[in-house]
Design an enzyme around this catalytic site. Structure first.
Site, PDB file in Angstrom:
ATOM      1  N   SER A 138     -34.085 -33.360   5.033  1.00 21.69           N
ATOM      2  CA  SER A 138     -35.336 -33.066   4.330  1.00 21.69           C
ATOM      3  C   SER A 138     -35.870 -34.321   3.671  1.00 21.69           C
ATOM      4  O   SER A 138     -35.200 -35.354   3.614  1.00 21.69           O
ATOM      5  CB  SER A 138     -35.110 -31.975   3.289  1.00 21.69           C
ATOM      6  N   LYS A 139     -37.093 -34.191   3.177  1.00 16.66           N
ATOM      7  CA  LYS A 139     -37.727 -35.338   2.525  1.00 16.66           C
ATOM      8  C   LYS A 139     -36.904 -35.778   1.330  1.00 16.66           C
ATOM      9  O   LYS A 139     -36.880 -36.941   0.975  1.00 16.66           O
ATOM     10  CB  LYS A 139     -39.131 -34.963   2.087  1.00 16.66           C
ATOM     11  N   ARG A 140     -36.233 -34.827   0.718  1.00 13.91           N
ATOM     12  CA  ARG A 140     -35.443 -35.161  -0.473  1.00 13.91           C
ATOM     13  C   ARG A 140     -34.198 -35.984  -0.135  1.00 13.91           C
ATOM     14  O   ARG A 140     -33.616 -36.603  -1.011  1.00 13.91           O
ATOM     15  CB  ARG A 140     -35.061 -33.883  -1.229  1.00 13.91           C
TER      16      ARG A 140
END
Ligand code: GLU
Length: 512
Positions: A265-267
C-alpha cells in the site's frame, strides 16, 4: 491479431502514482511495443472530488523518467483525443440515453436521504447491505416505478437524477481474462451501478467503456482490483452493441507487501524505502513521500525490477533493457499469484546497472558532491576512484559516501583497528614506509607493494600484521578497496602525509 494493437494506461489523477500503477503502465507499454501497436495515456478525471492538483503532471513525469513515452496522450494529442475524460464530457450522455432508450438503463431520482432511508430499512430487516438491484429498484423513485410523464416532468423541472444500469435478473455474465482464464458472474451479484452522476459526469464504468470503445482499445491490461467491475463493463459493451469489438482483458496480480501479508500500500512507503517512482510533496503538509528517483535508483534498473514483479521470461536471464523487455514480454508469462515487493531486489538491480556504466559516467556522479565540499573535480582522479568503487556501490551517491577518503584526509580512525593493530612494531613500519614513499614521484600499485615489501623485510615484519594499520592510517577505515590501488590513486606525497599525521595523532594509542 489483425487489428492494430492499441492499449491504454488510464490513471485517475488522485495522487502520486504508486509503483503498482507504474507496473501497469510498463506492461501496457511492453505489450504495445511487442505487437508494434500504440500505447495511449488517458487521464480519467471524471471524479472532481478526488482530483489532486499536480497528480497528472506527476504521472507524466514518472512515465517520462522510466522511458515509457505514450504514443498518444493529453500532452501529445493523437487521432482519438481529447485524452482527458473531463474534456470528453459531451459524448457520454448520448450513450447513456441510448441505454435508457433500449431499456438497459433508467433514470433514478432518489435523494441522498431517501437512499439512506432505504439503506437503513433494508439493512435492519435482512442484515444485508442495501443495493440497488432488480428487487429493490421497484421500491425506489425511478423511471421504472414512475410513468413516462412523471419522469419527463421531473427531468424538465431539473430535478437531480442519475442514470443506472438495469442489471437483468438470473443471468450469468461470462468473460475471458488472458491471465485468469474464464470468469463467470451471476447478475444477482451485480448491483445497478450508476453510469451518469447527477452533475452530468459519467462514472468510471461508463466513461471507461465508452472511451475504450471510441479509442479502439484492443486490450485492457489493468490491476486485479478492476476484475470485479469487468462483468459490468461487458454488459455495457453488449447493450451498446459493441460486443464484437470488445477489448480483451488481462488483470494483473497484486503487488504484495515486503513484510507480512497483504497488498503493498501507499503507506508502505513509511518503512524507509520508496514505493513511489518520484518524490511527492504531500499537499498542505510538511511531509514528503520518498521516490525511487530521488533515492538514487537508475530508471533502467527500476524498470527491470518492476518488469520482473509479476512477469517472468521463462529463462534464467534477469538483466533486461527496455528494448529487450519489449521483445521478451508476453501476457501468458504473467503469474496469477501476487508478486512480493522486495526492496533488496531493487537494490541488486541498481548495483548491476551501476557496474556496467562507463567509468566516465560513474565519475560524473562525483561532480556535485565534490563541488558541494569545495573540492576541485579532477577528471583523472575521479575516473580512478569511480573505477575502484564500481563494485562496492548500490547508489551513485555511494561513490562519494564510501569513497570520501580519496579526497579528504581522515579525521577519525576506526577504534577497533587502532586498539588491536596500533603497535610499536607496526608504527615503525608505517613511519619507514612514509619515508620511502616521499622519495618517489609517482607510485603504481606494483611500486607501492614493492616498496612496502622492502620496508617489511628490513623491519622483519609480515605483511599480514601491518595491513590493517596501514589501511586505517590512510583511510581511517577498517576495510575497503585494495590498499595498493588506494596508495597509487592518492600518490606518494599524500600517503606520506597521511601516515605521518596518523602517527602523530595516535601517539598516545601505541602499544608496546
Ligand atoms: N482510472 C482507473 C484507475 O485509476 C483505470 C482502471 C482501468 O484501467 O480501467 O486505475
Amino acid at each position: 491479431m489483425n487489428k492494430p494493437v492499441r492499449v491504454r494506461f488510464a490513471p485517475s489523477p488522485t495522487g502520486p502514482l504508486h509503483i503498482g500503477g507504474l507496473r501497469t503502465a510498463l506492461y501496457n507499454f511492453l505489450f504495445a511495443r511487442k505487437h508494434k501497436g500504440s500505447f495511449v495515456l488517458r487521464i480519467e478525471d471524471t471524479d472532481s472530488n478526488r482530483y489532486v492538483q499536480g497528480a497528472e503532471e506527476y504521472i507524466v513525469n514518472a512515465l517520462e523518467w522510466c522511458g515509457l513515452i505514450p504514443d498518444e496522450s493529453p500532452g501529445k494529442g493523437g487521432d482519438f483525443g481529447p485524452y482527458r475524460q473531463s474534456e470528453r464530457k459531451a459524448q457520454y450522455a448520448g450513450f447513456a440515453r441510448e441505454l435508457v432508450e433500449k431499456g438497459h438503463a433508467y433514470y433514478a431520482f432518489d435523494t441522498p436521504e431517501e437512499l439512506e432511508g432505504a439503506r437503513k430499512r433494508l439493512q435492519d430487516n435482512k442484515g444485508k447491505h442495501f443495493q440497488y438491484n432488480p428487487f429493490t429498484r421497484l421500491q425506489m423513485k425511478n423511471s421504472l416505478t414512475m410513468s413516462k410523464e412523471e419522469t419527463i416532468a421531473l427531468i424538465a423541472a431539473q430535478t437531480p437524477f442519475v442514470v443506472r444500469l438495469k442489471v437483468p435478473e438470473n443471468e450469468t455474465v461470462e468473460l475471458h481474462d488472458l491471465i485468469r482464464g474464464n470468469v463467470s458472474v451471476k447478475t444477482e451479484e451485480i448491483d445497478d451501478k450508476i453510469l451518469m452522476k447527477s452533475d452530468g459526469m459519467p462514472t468510471y464504468h461508463m466513461a471507461n467503456v465508452v472511451d475504450d470503445h471510441l479509442m479502439q482499445i484492443t486490450h485492457v491490461i489493468r490491476g486485479e482490483e478492476w476484475l470485479p467491475s469487468t462483468p459490468l463493463h461487458v454488459m455495457i459493451y453488449r447493450y451498446l452493441g459493441w460486443e464484437d469489438t470488445m477489448p480483451e482483458f488481462a488483470h494483473l496480480p497484486l503487488l504484495l507487501k515486503q513484510e507480512g501479508k497483504g497488498k503493498l500500500s501507499k503507506r508502505d512507503g513509511k518503512h524507509g524505502y520508496p514505493v513511489f517512482p518520484l518524490e511527492w510533496d504531500i499537499p498542505e503538509s510538511e511531509e514528503k513521500l520518498i521516490g525511487f528517483r530521488e533515492s538514487g535508483y537508475l530508471p533502467d534498473a527500476f524498470i527491470n525490477f518492476l518488469a520482473l514483479l509479476g512477469w517472468n521470461p521463462g529463462t534464467e536471464q534477469e538483466i533486461f533493457s527496455l528494448e529487450e523487455l519489449s521483445h521478451a514480454f508476453s501476457i501468458d508469462r504473467i503469474g496469477k499469484g501476487g508478486a512480493k515487493f522486495d526492496i533488496n531486489k531493487a537494490k541488486w538491480f541498481n548495483q548491476q546497472y551501476l557496474k556496467i556504466k562507463s567509468t566516465h559516467e560513474l565519475a560524473g556522479y562525483l561532480n556535485a558532491s565534490l563541488s558541494g565540499e569545495g573540492i576541485e573535480f579532477l577528471t583523472d582522479k575521479a575516473v580512478k576512484v569511480a573505477d575502484v568503487m564500481r563494485d562496492r556501490i548500490t547508489f551513485p551517491e555511494d561513490i562519494w559516501q564510501k569513497g570520501q577518503f580519496f579526497f579528504k584526509q581522515p579525521t577519525e580512525y576506526d577504534e577497533k583497528v587502532i586498539r588491536k593493530k596500533w603497535t610499536r612494531e607496526n608504527v615503525n613500519v608505517l613511519s619507514d614506509y612514509a619515508d620511502a614513499l616521499i622519495a618517489l614521484e609517482t607510485v603504481s600499485e606494483e611500486k607501492a607493494k614493492g616498496t612496502l615489501d622492502v620496508v617489511l623485510e628490513l623491519n622483519k615484519v609480515t605483511i599480514g600484521k601491518v595491513m590493517q594499520a596501514l589501511r586505517v592510517a590512510l583511510t581511517g577505515e577498517g576495510e575497503g578497496p585494495d590498499i595498493m590501488r588506494i596508495i597509487s590513486i592518492l600518490g606518494p606525497n599524500e600517503c606520506t602525509n597521511r601516515l605521518r599525521t596518523a602517527i602523530e595523532i595516535l601517539d598516545d594509542h601505541v602499544k608496546d
